[in-house]
Write a protein that holds these residues in place. Sequence first.
Motif, mmCIF file in Angstrom:
data_model
loop_
_atom_site.group_PDB
_atom_site.id
_atom_site.type_symbol
_atom_site.label_atom_id
_atom_site.label_comp_id
_atom_site.label_asym_id
_atom_site.label_seq_id
_atom_site.Cartn_x
_atom_site.Cartn_y
_atom_site.Cartn_z
ATOM 1 N N PHE B 7 -7.212 15.851 49.441
ATOM 2 C CA PHE B 7 -8.011 15.503 47.822
ATOM 3 C C PHE B 7 -6.858 15.802 46.819
ATOM 4 C CE2 PHE B 7 -12.730 15.664 47.589
ATOM 5 C CZ PHE B 7 -12.882 14.820 48.852
ATOM 6 N N PRO B 8 -7.153 15.073 45.716
ATOM 7 C CA PRO B 8 -6.060 15.106 44.595
ATOM 8 C C PRO B 8 -5.566 16.783 44.496
ATOM 9 C CG PRO B 8 -7.768 13.647 44.034
ATOM 10 C CD PRO B 8 -8.167 14.262 45.333
ATOM 11 N N GLY B 9 -4.323 16.918 44.267
ATOM 12 C CA GLY B 9 -3.816 18.176 43.834
ATOM 13 C C GLY B 9 -3.143 19.025 45.019
ATOM 14 N N TYR B 10 -3.128 18.452 46.107
ATOM 15 C CA TYR B 10 -2.860 19.188 47.400
ATOM 16 C C TYR B 10 -1.579 18.206 48.065
ATOM 17 C CZ TYR B 10 -6.721 22.201 46.592
ATOM 18 O OH TYR B 10 -7.571 22.985 45.781
ATOM 19 N N GLU B 11 -1.092 17.132 47.421
ATOM 20 C CA GLU B 11 0.112 16.253 48.012
ATOM 21 C C GLU B 11 0.860 16.809 48.523
ATOM 22 O OE1 GLU B 11 -1.409 15.855 45.066
ATOM 23 O OE2 GLU B 11 -2.785 14.238 44.933
ATOM 24 N N GLU B 12 1.474 17.855 47.882
ATOM 25 C CA GLU B 12 2.863 18.544 48.344
ATOM 26 C C GLU B 12 2.546 19.211 49.620
ATOM 27 O OE1 GLU B 12 5.210 20.407 45.327
ATOM 28 O OE2 GLU B 12 6.310 21.298 46.892
ATOM 29 N N LEU B 13 1.439 20.038 49.632
ATOM 30 C CA LEU B 13 1.103 21.012 50.672
ATOM 31 C C LEU B 13 0.830 20.022 51.892
ATOM 32 C CD1 LEU B 13 0.403 23.398 52.108
ATOM 33 C CD2 LEU B 13 -1.894 23.614 50.914
ATOM 34 N N ALA B 14 0.009 18.674 51.513
ATOM 35 C CA ALA B 14 -0.135 17.741 52.550
ATOM 36 C C ALA B 14 1.025 17.414 53.173
ATOM 37 C CB ALA B 14 -1.043 16.726 52.050
ATOM 38 N N LYS B 15 2.267 17.052 52.414
ATOM 39 C CA LYS B 15 3.216 16.585 52.899
ATOM 40 C C LYS B 15 3.935 17.425 53.824
ATOM 41 C CE LYS B 15 7.399 14.982 51.004
ATOM 42 N NZ LYS B 15 8.068 14.909 49.639
ATOM 43 N N ASN B 16 4.158 18.923 53.445
ATOM 44 C CA ASN B 16 4.628 19.963 54.374
ATOM 45 C C ASN B 16 3.987 20.101 55.564
ATOM 46 O OD1 ASN B 16 6.338 20.394 52.206
ATOM 47 N ND2 ASN B 16 5.050 22.172 51.481
#
Lengths: 289, 289
Positions: B7-16
Amino acid sequence: MTLLFTFPGYEELAKNLAGKLKCTQGDVTIRHFPDGESFVKLNTDVKNHEVILLCGLDHPDKKAMALLFFTKVAKELGAKSVGLVAPYLGYMRQDKRFHGGEAITSTIFAAFLSQHIDWLITIDPHLHRHKTLDEIYKIPAKALHAAHSIATWVNKNIDHPVLIGPDEESEQWVSDVAQQANAPFIVLKKIRHGDQDVEVSVPDVELYKDHTPVLIDDIISTARTMIETITHLKKSGMKPPICIGVHAVFAKGAYEALLESGVESVVTCNTIPHASNAIDTSDIIAQVI
Amino acid sequence: MTLLFTFPGYEELAKNLAGKLKCTQGDVTIRHFPDGESFVKLNTDVKNHEVILLCGLDHPDKKAMALLFFTKVAKELGAKSVGLVAPYLGYMRQDKRFHGGEAITSTIFAAFLSQHIDWLITIDPHLHRHKTLDEIYKIPAKALHAAHSIATWVNKNIDHPVLIGPDEESEQWVSDVAQQANAPFIVLKKIRHGDQDVEVSVPDVELYKDHTPVLIDDIISTARTMIETITHLKKSGMKPPICIGVHAVFAKGAYEALLESGVESVVTCNTIPHASNAIDTSDIIAQVI
């Protein structure tokens, strides 16, 4: 006994409705914490009572969790049933997977509500691909029509009205109100001269130059259709119209734009709390409960 | 195959997280219409795949319907399972009917999630009257601890740290981080001289005057406890502290007040998107998936 509870914003409609149903009003506290969580507290004992909740479903995401909490705590505390009066019903437009991967929110939202309430009453929902609410609701779900409330208001408030439908699609709806208000009506006609060249004509305009035009639509959202129609009425020499909408959805700035477009006034039903609310729908709701 | 959506806002955590899990990232469009309705569209085929959704549940009311739509459309389109990684779990505080008529939102919200997802992973949820998530979740629900992520960050970024717990209740939590960071810790002590007269002492302060104080708490909401603790540290002659919170809940104005209270810096875990996020939790999440 029947207890009528209301979510914030519908206090006046609740009072009118309770008066007509001769039922007691229940008290509920709905609060929203700064962290975006909701708090629900029933201040009236619901044990062994039939509960009616009045809560419109405009901005449904803001209300869905509080609605879930209300229905659950009411049942836990012994309510015999929980029925929902939602004068406006949200999530009715995405009634198809228009593109691959899209959630059909009308169906999913209806299943969510069906699971938690025992019956539903709403007013003029957006039924398009779904022909009736029964196609998506697993509980008794009734769609009322605001035509009667609008006709009553027109009768009482407007001298020499002529009802106006913005396009041919609105004919059935406008003619219904006109018949109940015992007033004439006209529907604007589009004449295509080519792909880009569309002429809009106001039929029989000479007959109604001294009448008060009453422009009617079901939902006023961007107000673009209404504002365009007003331009055509002006051009054809009619008086400034009174604009009536069932549901005051109003996108940002739309109400202000409509007020400045040369209208006499803007009036809506009390299905979504808004400054323009003037037409009470408690009569038609009370009739079916 | 496993597909990770966010969901929007967690893009960096998702990538990691996707990097550590060596799984593919799925693409989803989440939009909110001006009328307050949500739109969800899966842009990646989920058929026969295991789906992981990354979506923190701060401001849960804003996200609950979109979350429901996501899980339903994923299952409709053939996903084998839908698991939820919610680094912050909302609705954990109302774990009791404190006053008659109140909805116990922790239980109702857990039942709602349990119905639509297959498993849940979260980080340091507020467990108080509920001792474990299993008491309220009917699906496998795992609570991870951010202590390891915080200890790793402290090790890497702070010379001569001394970890500080704001009160005796925080001792177990702070000592855990301290042990993993191989650093000393102290916990502030309240000494009551009377009902109104409470003295707060900083034990062994002389030993740590040259250390960098690292103040740790699980949730920073109003930041009142932290700001009060900073005052005590200052009075006792310690250096300006680095403040670490697991969850950057931050009530309005709280972050600004904390920054102005004489801190060296404010650092949080990336469980709720916020300017102060600096501690990555993808390691501890990846370990258990």
